[in-house]
Design an enzyme around this catalytic site. Structure first.
Site, PDB file in Angstrom:
ATOM      1  N   GLN A 138       0.874  -1.169   0.000  1.00 24.73           N
ATOM      2  CA  GLN A 138       0.000   0.000   0.000  1.00 24.73           C
ATOM      3  C   GLN A 138       0.910   1.217   0.000  1.00 24.73           C
ATOM      4  O   GLN A 138       1.444   1.615   1.025  1.00 24.73           O
ATOM      5  CB  GLN A 138      -0.940   0.009   1.212  1.00 24.73           C
ATOM      6  N   GLY A 267     -10.939   0.643   1.520  1.00 28.51           N
ATOM      7  CA  GLY A 267     -11.966  -0.002   0.711  1.00 28.51           C
ATOM      8  C   GLY A 267     -11.394  -0.452  -0.609  1.00 28.51           C
ATOM      9  O   GLY A 267     -11.646  -1.563  -1.084  1.00 28.51           O
ATOM     10  N   GLY A 268     -10.601   0.419  -1.205  1.00 28.39           N
ATOM     11  CA  GLY A 268      -9.970   0.095  -2.473  1.00 28.39           C
ATOM     12  C   GLY A 268      -8.764   0.977  -2.689  1.00 28.39           C
ATOM     13  O   GLY A 268      -8.600   2.009  -2.037  1.00 28.39           O
ATOM     14  N   MET A 269      -7.890   0.565  -3.588  1.00 28.05           N
ATOM     15  CA  MET A 269      -6.744   1.379  -3.996  1.00 28.05           C
ATOM     16  C   MET A 269      -6.623   1.275  -5.496  1.00 28.05           C
ATOM     17  O   MET A 269      -6.537   0.179  -6.065  1.00 28.05           O
ATOM     18  CB  MET A 269      -5.464   0.905  -3.300  1.00 28.05           C
ATOM     19  N   ASN A 271      -4.708   1.287  -7.980  1.00 29.56           N
ATOM     20  CA  ASN A 271      -3.484   0.989  -8.716  1.00 29.56           C
ATOM     21  C   ASN A 271      -3.814   0.747 -10.186  1.00 29.56           C
ATOM     22  O   ASN A 271      -4.687  -0.051 -10.507  1.00 29.56           O
ATOM     23  CB  ASN A 271      -2.819  -0.247  -8.123  1.00 29.56           C
ATOM     24  N   HIS A 294     -15.976   3.914  -7.771  1.00 27.93           N
ATOM     25  CA  HIS A 294     -15.064   4.956  -7.284  1.00 27.93           C
ATOM     26  C   HIS A 294     -13.632   4.690  -7.756  1.00 27.93           C
ATOM     27  O   HIS A 294     -12.971   5.583  -8.310  1.00 27.93           O
ATOM     28  CB  HIS A 294     -15.120   5.012  -5.757  1.00 27.93           C
ATOM     29  N   GLU A 295     -13.155   3.474  -7.546  1.00 24.52           N
ATOM     30  CA  GLU A 295     -11.780   3.163  -7.949  1.00 24.52           C
ATOM     31  C   GLU A 295     -11.622   3.233  -9.462  1.00 24.52           C
ATOM     32  O   GLU A 295     -10.578   3.659  -9.970  1.00 24.52           O
ATOM     33  CB  GLU A 295     -11.372   1.790  -7.419  1.00 24.52           C
ATOM     34  N   HIS A 298     -11.130   6.726 -10.632  1.00 22.75           N
ATOM     35  CA  HIS A 298      -9.752   7.188 -10.436  1.00 22.75           C
ATOM     36  C   HIS A 298      -8.888   6.967 -11.681  1.00 22.75           C
ATOM     37  O   HIS A 298      -7.823   7.587 -11.807  1.00 22.75           O
ATOM     38  CB  HIS A 298      -9.119   6.452  -9.261  1.00 22.75           C
ATOM     39  N   GLU A 317      -9.790  13.242  -5.178  1.00 20.54           N
ATOM     40  CA  GLU A 317     -10.947  12.562  -4.590  1.00 20.54           C
ATOM     41  C   GLU A 317     -12.281  13.253  -4.834  1.00 20.54           C
ATOM     42  O   GLU A 317     -13.305  12.589  -4.986  1.00 20.54           O
ATOM     43  CB  GLU A 317     -10.719  12.365  -3.093  1.00 20.54           C
ATOM     44  N   ASP A 374      -1.432  11.421   5.439  1.00 20.21           N
ATOM     45  CA  ASP A 374      -2.622  10.613   5.731  1.00 20.21           C
ATOM     46  C   ASP A 374      -3.661  11.403   6.517  1.00 20.21           C
ATOM     47  O   ASP A 374      -4.847  11.064   6.499  1.00 20.21           O
ATOM     48  CB  ASP A 374      -2.236   9.353   6.514  1.00 20.21           C
ATOM     49  N   TYR A 382     -12.913  14.154  -0.087  1.00 25.77           N
ATOM     50  CA  TYR A 382     -13.855  13.354  -0.870  1.00 25.77           C
ATOM     51  C   TYR A 382     -15.195  14.076  -1.041  1.00 25.77           C
ATOM     52  O   TYR A 382     -15.633  14.343  -2.161  1.00 25.77           O
ATOM     53  CB  TYR A 382     -14.111  12.018  -0.174  1.00 25.77           C
ATOM     54  N   ARG A 555     -10.021  -2.818   7.625  1.00 23.49           N
ATOM     55  CA  ARG A 555     -10.364  -1.590   6.908  1.00 23.49           C
ATOM     56  C   ARG A 555     -10.483  -0.419   7.882  1.00 23.49           C
ATOM     57  O   ARG A 555     -11.331  -0.422   8.779  1.00 23.49           O
ATOM     58  CB  ARG A 555     -11.670  -1.798   6.147  1.00 23.49           C
TER      59      ARG A 555
END
Length: 603
Positions: A138, A267-269, A271, A294-295, A298, A317, A374, A382, A555
């Site tokens: 991550q 929840g998600g990344m 990549n 959402h991902e 991105h 976001e 962070d 968001y 999470r």
């Protein structure tokens, strides 16, 4: 290389030691061996460079907890050069300063990671759904430097190729072109031809299988999880097609998902090519797949046009949340998207209350120098970012805003964007074309002032109106079993739970649980909304399920409010610390970094 990266403006990044105005990285050749026994990656990173001038004789890279063995010039076997690691900073790590010779076009760093590298989550077989160990990375926000010496700034993009060696029983995947099956040697080769920033570097290694969903989409998961994952994501290709209809071609060729073990902290990344997702969205009814939308969004907002620094995180976001809800509306209708908007608005106001209505941390443009970025990864970026776009849509009309956004993505593809540059672009392309429009929008109140401007467009949901009527009926004495809830989605249940009184009697909580089976739910969103009520009421039948959830799920979105709710109960600190001591090894450093301070380190 794809895209006009040379045009990317250079903005000073307070979270990186890199000095890309002098020398910037352009292409990475990575060669790594994954060692589960020592929990390390070892190998070399070769960076092709772009120098502004031969007079610039130093390359600055970011690193944190890396063991550097050697640095050579031009080839891995080239002449050694002088290098130095600066003193460590708790947040930024260490600057790696490399001396360059005249004509140097690349450098190679031979290194290995630390067993406790913050980006790397090493899982034992017991922590997975199978019988093999697992590794995932991550890298967001500034953790790529813990497994790769790099210019770890979102304003610096590069292409890469990689060779990764793993045990033959495991499959390796990256944010790149990926294999669909294991090979006998355990050696995998990857290419990413589109330039990306370091925070989108990703690696996963595990007992993984693949199921295609369309010619360009599919899902990876552990074999035990794959059937349910493939069923949950059947709408993936329609999502990609819908996104393209809205804002232009998908530029990354494939769009695959990887379902990770439950310890994944987000929840998600997003990549590129391989979105990492939490198994907590496998609800069995596709009701939580807005996270995938959402991902996917991105792939345009964030991956294609990237915030230049983490102070500009809302540009990633806010656009992505707006885009996500447009995808969901087009697929499932306006009433469905309205529910998402109201839930997001509820989360936004909760965050405002936590941070304080006058806190500068509720501005869209942040000032995070000296702090972990962070801290800016919350609902302000968001939901306040989305709310700005929603209000702009109300003022100019959806067709005009769609043209603006599509052109924005097209013109700035594979580039970074800071807030000041975006404001200039927004004014030139949209606001200045209509006198008084910027004043109506109260633009700078959104950007550099706290809270929500008064001009914000109200949000509402017709489907939630029925939920609220049912909740009122129950509060006025109707038995829970008499409420008409058969057609409710996960979102309606979460809205129902979020609107319940903060203090209820054990009898009231028991009535709800007997009617709707919340404690035994397999839906993580519903459980996360239910457990605080059970804790506040002292409802003992939920205790075992809560502890099981905290031990299994990593999470951060769920963990922080649940531990806070537990801490607020009588004897809560002891209970929270007891559970946390068992659960902490299952959590990623992104989660423990927050929870160590909140709960306290296990004894």
């Amino acid at each position: 290389m794809t895209g006009p990266t040379a045009a990317t403006p250079l903005v000073s990044d307070p979270h990186s030691y890199a000095r890309p105005a002098g020398v910037r990285v352009r292409h990475l050749t990575l060669d790594l061996t994954v060692d589960f026994a020592s929990r390390t990656l070892a190998g070399q990173a070769t960076w092709e460079l772009e120098r502004s001038s031969e007079a610039v004789a130093e390359l600055w890279l970011d690193s944190r907890d890396l063991h550097i063995d050697a640095v050579t010039l031009d080839t891995p076997d080239g002449p050694a050069t002088t290098w130095e690691l600066a003193p460590a900073d708790a947040i930024l790590g260490q600057a790696l300063r490399v001396q360059l010779a005249p004509g140097t076009q690349s450098i190679s760093v031979r290194y290995r990671t630390s067993p406790g590298a913050a980006a790397l989550q090493w899982l034992t077989p017991e922590q997975t759904a199978g019988t093999q160990p697992f590794l995932f990375t991550q890298s967001q926000a500034i953790l790529a430097r813990t497994w790769l010496p790099c210019q770890d700034s979102p304003g610096v993009r590069f292409t890469y190729e990689a060779t990764v060696r793993v045990p033959p029983s495991l499959l390796a995947l990256m944010s790149a072109e990926n294999p669909h099956t294991r090979n006998a040697l355990g050696e995998y080769h990857f290419q990413m031809t589109q330039p990306i920033p370091a925070y989108l570097m990703a690696l996963a290694v595990g007992d993984l299988a693949f199921a295609p969903l369309s010619g360009r989409t599919g899902v990876y998961a552990e074999p035990a999880t794959l059937p349910s994952a493939a069923g949950e994501f059947q709408d993936l290709e329609p999502m990609v097609a819908t996104a393209e209809e809205l804002y232009g071609p998908y530029r990354w060729e494939r769009y695959d998902l990887l379902v990770l073990p439950p310890s994944f902290p987000f929840g998600g990344m997003e990549n590129p090519r391989l979105t990492f997702v939490t198994p907590t969205i496998l609800a069995g009814d596709r009701s939580l797949t807005s996270l995938v939308a959402h991902e996917l969004a991105h792939s345009w907002s964030g991956n294609l046009v990237t915030n230049a620094t983490w102070n500009d995180f809302w540009l990633n976001e806010g656009f992505t949340v707006y885009f996500e809800r447009r995808i969901m509306e087009k697929l499932y209708g306006r009433p469905y998207a309205d529910m998402l908007q109201v839930l997001g608005n509820t989360a936004l106001h909760h965050t405002l209350a936590e941070l304080g209505e006058t806190s500068p941390d509720t501005h869209l443009r942040l000032h995070l120098a000296g702090r972990d970025p962070d801290e800016g990864l919350n609902e302000i970026a968001y939901e306040k970012g989305d709310y700005l776009l929603l209000t702009l849509e109300h003022l100019v009309g959806r067709p005009r805003l769609d043209v603006f956004i599509k052109e924005y993505f097209t013109r700035h593809s594979f580039q970074s964007m800071d807030t000041s540059s975006f404001l200039t672009y927004l004014r030139r392309e949209l606001l200045d074309l209509e006198p008084g429009l910027e004043g109506q929008l109260q633009l700078m109140a959104w950007i550099d002032q706290p809270g929500i401007p008064a001009v914000a467009t109200p949000v509402e949901s017709e489907r939630f109106a029925a939920v609220e009527a049912a909740r009122r009926a129950w509060q006025q004495g109707a038995p829970a079993a008499s409420l008409v809830t058969a057609d409710w989605s996960s979102h309606e249940w979460v809205h129902f739970l979020q609107g319940l009184p903060p203090k209820m009697t054990p009898a009231q909580v028991a009535d709800l649980d007997a009617a709707f089976g919340f404690t035994a739910s397999g839906n993580s969103e519903i459980l996360a909304a239910w457990f605080p009520h059970a804790l506040a009421a002292g409802y003992a039948p939920a205790n075992a399920a809560l502890e099981k959830f905290l031990l299994r799920v990593g999470r951060r979105k769920f963990l922080v409010p649940l531990y806070k709710a537990l801490l607020a109960t009588p004897d809560g600190r002891h209970r929270a610390q007891t559970v946390y001591a068992q659960a902490r090894p299952n959590y990623h450093s992104v989660a423990t970094g927050t929870l160590d301070a909140l709960v306290g380190l296990p004894a």
